[in-house]
Design a protein around this motif. Structure first.
Motif, PDB file in Angstrom:
ATOM      1  N   CYS A 178       0.813  -1.230   0.000  1.00 15.54           N
ATOM      2  CA  CYS A 178       0.000   0.000   0.000  1.00 15.54           C
ATOM      3  C   CYS A 178       0.842   1.274   0.000  1.00 15.54           C
ATOM      4  CB  CYS A 178      -0.938   0.000   1.198  1.00 15.54           C
ATOM      5  SG  CYS A 178      -0.086   0.022   2.789  1.00 15.54           S
TER       6      CYS A 178
ATOM      7  N   CYS B  45       3.941   2.717   4.715  1.00 16.21           N
ATOM      8  CA  CYS B  45       5.251   2.776   5.388  1.00 16.21           C
ATOM      9  C   CYS B  45       6.081   3.925   4.834  1.00 16.21           C
ATOM     10  CB  CYS B  45       5.982   1.443   5.247  1.00 16.21           C
ATOM     11  SG  CYS B  45       5.975   0.757   3.590  1.00 16.21           S
TER      12      CYS B  45
ATOM     13  N   CYS C 168       1.617   0.457   9.542  1.00 14.77           N
ATOM     14  CA  CYS C 168       1.374  -0.595   8.544  1.00 14.77           C
ATOM     15  C   CYS C 168       0.055  -1.315   8.837  1.00 14.77           C
ATOM     16  CB  CYS C 168       2.528  -1.601   8.572  1.00 14.77           C
ATOM     17  SG  CYS C 168       2.207  -3.061   7.572  1.00 14.77           S
TER      18      CYS C 168
HETATM   19  S1  SF4 Z   1       4.963  -2.976   4.663  1.00 13.12           S
HETATM   20 FE1  SF4 Z   1       2.889  -2.484   5.427  1.00 13.12          FE
HETATM   21  S2  SF4 Z   1       2.670  -0.289   5.051  1.00 13.12           S
HETATM   22 FE2  SF4 Z   1       4.400  -0.969   3.793  1.00 13.12          FE
HETATM   23  S3  SF4 Z   1       3.533  -1.470   1.806  1.00 13.12           S
HETATM   24 FE3  SF4 Z   1       3.525  -3.397   2.996  1.00 13.12          FE
HETATM   25  S4  SF4 Z   1       1.499  -3.431   3.983  1.00 13.12           S
HETATM   26 FE4  SF4 Z   1       1.764  -1.322   3.265  1.00 13.12          FE
END
Ligand code: SF4
Length: 246
Positions: A162, A165, A224
């Motif tokens: 997504c 982070c 996250c």
């Molecule tokens: S580590 Fe967590 S916040 Fe980062 S891209 Fe993956 S799911 Fe999304």
């Protein structure tokens, strides 16, 4: 419930954006945040105005599309939830909410709340895969995997890409994302064939895309939606040192 939404509107990548205020009324407490945007957009279209552009797909917290900054928090105030899983009962009735796109240089704004996250795709193309052998599928128990490795790999594989982070990191670092992907393959025997090349190529691509470095703030883990642990960043670093040593 009634809310005032201050939403970032930006026509295209080059034009300057600004916050525009909208009122949304009679929202059921169990409505998701994206459903509120649907209600607002229906109203805007009815009035002949341009609807708010935002990314969405599964609306079940598994596709990773719906990244939005709400009140300065990636995916809003709730832990373990993507924006599509955020319910309006999480906010006080009558609240004013500021709604913005991810802010990171490697994620340029395309329109309103939509950002270009293809940098993540290019990092995956650099090494986030296991070479596929065609032919018959092997028996499930043909390659033994220790249970704790399987579980840790599964935890890492929960990353939905997504970008929260990155959006929440003061350095705009993509280390948690890259660490989750590297970890997922490093823990499984099937991933060992490309182990060295994978970590080197993915990190090189991450740097090329302009993501920042990790300075251990742990903000990524806190925001996250899949609670990917920063322990995977430690494994990423170990994998990199190992690749350089071999
Ligand atoms: S580590 Fe967590 S916040 Fe980062 S891209 Fe993956 S799911 Fe999304």
């Amino acid at each position: 419930m009634n809310f005032t939404l201050k939403i970032w509107r930006q026509k295209n990548p080059t034009e300057k954006g600004k916050l525009v205020t909208y009122a949304v009324t009679n929202i059921p407490p169990d409505a998701s945040f994206l459903e509120v945007l649907d209600v607002l957009n229906t109203d805007l279209v009815r009035k002949g105005e341009e609807p708010v552009a935002f990314d969405h797909d599964c609306r079940e917290g598994i596709c990773g599309s719906c990244g939005i900054m709400i009140e300065g928090r990636a995916h809003g105030p709730n832990r373990k939830a993507a924006t599509c899983e955020l319910r309006m009962r999480s906010f006080p009735d009558g609240d004013t909410l500021t709604v913005e796109p991810w802010r990171a240089r490697p994620f340029p704004v395309i329109k309103d709340l939509v950002v270009d996250r293809t940098a993540f795709d290019r990092i995956m193309q650099a090494g986030g895969y296991v070479s596929v052998k065609t032919g018959q599928a092997p028996d499930a128990n043909a390659i033994p995997v220790p249970k704790h490795h399987a579980e840790e790999a599964m935890d890492a594989a929960a990353c939905i890409g997504c970008g929260a982070c990155v959006a929440t990191c003061p350095n705009g670092s993509a280390m948690l994302f890259v660490a989750a992907k590297v970890s997922q393959f490093a823990l499984l025997p099937q991933g060992h064939a490309e182990r060295k090349e994978r970590v080197e190529r993915m990190l090189a691509q991450m740097d090329k895309e302009g993501f920042g470095a990790c300075s251990n703030t742990y903000a990524c883990e806190a925001e996250c939606p899949k609670q990917i642990s920063v322990e995977h960043i430690a494994r990423l670093n170990r994998e990199f040192v190992r690749a350089k040593a071999l």
